[in-house]
Design an enzyme around this catalytic site. Structure first.
Site, PDB file in Angstrom:
ATOM      1  N   ARG A  31      19.557  46.857  54.638  1.00  0.00           N
ATOM      2  CA  ARG A  31      19.830  45.971  55.966  1.00  0.00           C
ATOM      3  C   ARG A  31      21.197  45.239  55.732  1.00  0.00           C
ATOM      4  O   ARG A  31      21.185  44.392  56.618  1.00  0.00           O
ATOM      5  CB  ARG A  31      18.443  45.098  56.041  1.00  0.00           C
ATOM      6  CG  ARG A  31      17.307  45.955  56.576  1.00  0.00           C
ATOM      7  CD  ARG A  31      16.300  45.257  57.269  1.00  0.00           C
ATOM      8  NE  ARG A  31      16.095  44.017  56.526  1.00  0.00           N
ATOM      9  CZ  ARG A  31      15.201  43.053  57.627  1.00  0.00           C
ATOM     10  NH1 ARG A  31      15.060  43.127  58.570  1.00  0.00           N
ATOM     11  NH2 ARG A  31      14.752  41.893  56.767  1.00  0.00           N
ATOM     12  N   ASP A  32      21.847  45.334  54.717  1.00  0.00           N
ATOM     13  CA  ASP A  32      23.204  44.657  54.638  1.00  0.00           C
ATOM     14  C   ASP A  32      23.971  45.481  53.852  1.00  0.00           C
ATOM     15  O   ASP A  32      24.832  44.918  52.912  1.00  0.00           O
ATOM     16  CB  ASP A  32      22.793  43.362  54.060  1.00  0.00           C
ATOM     17  CG  ASP A  32      24.104  42.282  54.219  1.00  0.00           C
ATOM     18  OD1 ASP A  32      24.756  42.499  55.120  1.00  0.00           O
ATOM     19  OD2 ASP A  32      24.076  41.335  53.379  1.00  0.00           O
ATOM     20  N   LEU A  33      24.117  46.652  54.107  1.00  0.00           N
ATOM     21  CA  LEU A  33      25.285  47.458  53.452  1.00  0.00           C
ATOM     22  C   LEU A  33      26.548  47.271  54.037  1.00  0.00           C
ATOM     23  O   LEU A  33      26.869  47.200  55.140  1.00  0.00           O
ATOM     24  CB  LEU A  33      24.898  49.110  53.759  1.00  0.00           C
ATOM     25  CG  LEU A  33      23.798  49.619  52.937  1.00  0.00           C
ATOM     26  CD1 LEU A  33      23.725  51.290  53.464  1.00  0.00           C
ATOM     27  CD2 LEU A  33      24.290  49.646  51.404  1.00  0.00           C
ATOM     28  N   ASN A  37      28.899  45.135  48.978  1.00  0.00           N
ATOM     29  CA  ASN A  37      27.726  45.433  48.482  1.00  0.00           C
ATOM     30  C   ASN A  37      27.590  46.724  47.669  1.00  0.00           C
ATOM     31  O   ASN A  37      26.700  47.151  47.041  1.00  0.00           O
ATOM     32  CB  ASN A  37      26.679  45.103  49.200  1.00  0.00           C
ATOM     33  CG  ASN A  37      26.415  43.857  49.609  1.00  0.00           C
ATOM     34  OD1 ASN A  37      26.716  42.839  48.753  1.00  0.00           O
ATOM     35  ND2 ASN A  37      25.820  43.664  50.737  1.00  0.00           N
ATOM     36  N   THR A  74      25.186  41.550  57.826  1.00  0.00           N
ATOM     37  CA  THR A  74      26.664  41.013  58.200  1.00  0.00           C
ATOM     38  C   THR A  74      26.959  41.744  59.608  1.00  0.00           C
ATOM     39  O   THR A  74      26.929  42.926  59.860  1.00  0.00           O
ATOM     40  CB  THR A  74      27.772  41.752  56.995  1.00  0.00           C
ATOM     41  OG1 THR A  74      27.363  41.129  55.940  1.00  0.00           O
ATOM     42  CG2 THR A  74      29.014  41.427  57.318  1.00  0.00           C
TER      43      THR A  74
END
Length: 246
Positions: A31-33, A37, A74
């Site tokens: 959910r925040d690739l 990261n 993001t």
């Protein structure tokens, strides 16, 4: 580029695959690739970091462990179904395909830095030419959902075999065409899911093909993904467009 792309894809596939046995691992979506990261080790292999927003799938409970809010991550890397909040929060595959979109942006970042014919682009963030440095959800929604714009691709990609395949992957994963073939939010999301899940299936098939062709070079990157294909029983292999070369 191949090692970075396939190593990060291996990490991505492992994260989303449920593992049974003595050491059980649930299927997880990030959910925040984003590129920040993805950590790169000294040997060039990649691992995915920062699982603070991750969602787990419990097959025995047939449910998703997720808070009510879906507009997280993001903003620059959010897929259209998250930006317009049409994502089905009760369906695990919805989160899986959302991650696939973000991963497609990361592949674009990697491919731009790949040298071909002595040419390479300077590093830029996705949609750098369309939104401000720190875009808001409104900015991204206008570009990705309302105007349906996608990343610009360097013209040199079409003349390079490897980058040409990346160009095809970009079109399928980011939904430049198929994700917006209808006007219904539900239909749009379902089409995106079919396209991105099939592409996910293709990525695993490509890794296996490359491993067989270059066992010494890529064996550590692709080991074990033959079993992962079993996780995609809802994807028809006849619709796979996997290529033996990238």
């Amino acid at each position: 580029m191949l090692n970075l792309a396939y190593s990060s894809a291996s990490s991505f596939c492992h994260l989303q695959t449920e593992i049974f046995g003595t050491q059980v691992k649930p299927a997880i979506v990030h959910r925040d690739l984003k590129s920040k990261n993805i950590l790169v080790k000294k040997d060039g292999t990649c691992c995915i970091a920062d699982l603070g927003l991750a969602v787990k799938w419990f097959s025995d409970k047939n449910g998703v462990d997720v808070p009510p809010k879906t507009l997280v991550g993001t903003k620059r890397y959010m897929p259209p179904e998250v930006l317009d909040q049409s994502l089905n929060r009760n369906h695990f595959q919805s989160y899986l395909t959302a991650d696939m979109y973000s991963f497609g942006l990361i592949l674009w970042e990697v491919a731009r830095r790949c040298v071909s014919e002595g040419i390479v682009e300077e590093y830029q963030l996705p949609y750098h030419d369309l939104v401000p440095t720190d875009p808001s959800c409104k900015d991204m929604r206008e570009i990705v959902c309302s105007k349906k714009l996608r990343l610009s691709l360097p013209s040199r990609w079409s003349s390079d075999q490897c980058l040409r395949q990346m160009e095809k992957t970009h079109d399928r994963v980011l939904g430049t065409q198929p994700c917006f073939s209808t006007h219904s939010p539900a239909s749009k999301e379902n089409t995106c899911q079919n396209v991105r899940v099939t592409e996910h299936y293709n990525l695993i098939q490509q890794k296996i093909s490359l491993a067989k062709a270059h066992p010494k070079r890529l064996s550590l990157v692709v080991r074990g993904h033959e079993e992962e294909l079993e996780a995609f029983t809802n994807v028809d292999p006849e619709h796979s467009h996997a290529s033996e070369q990238l």
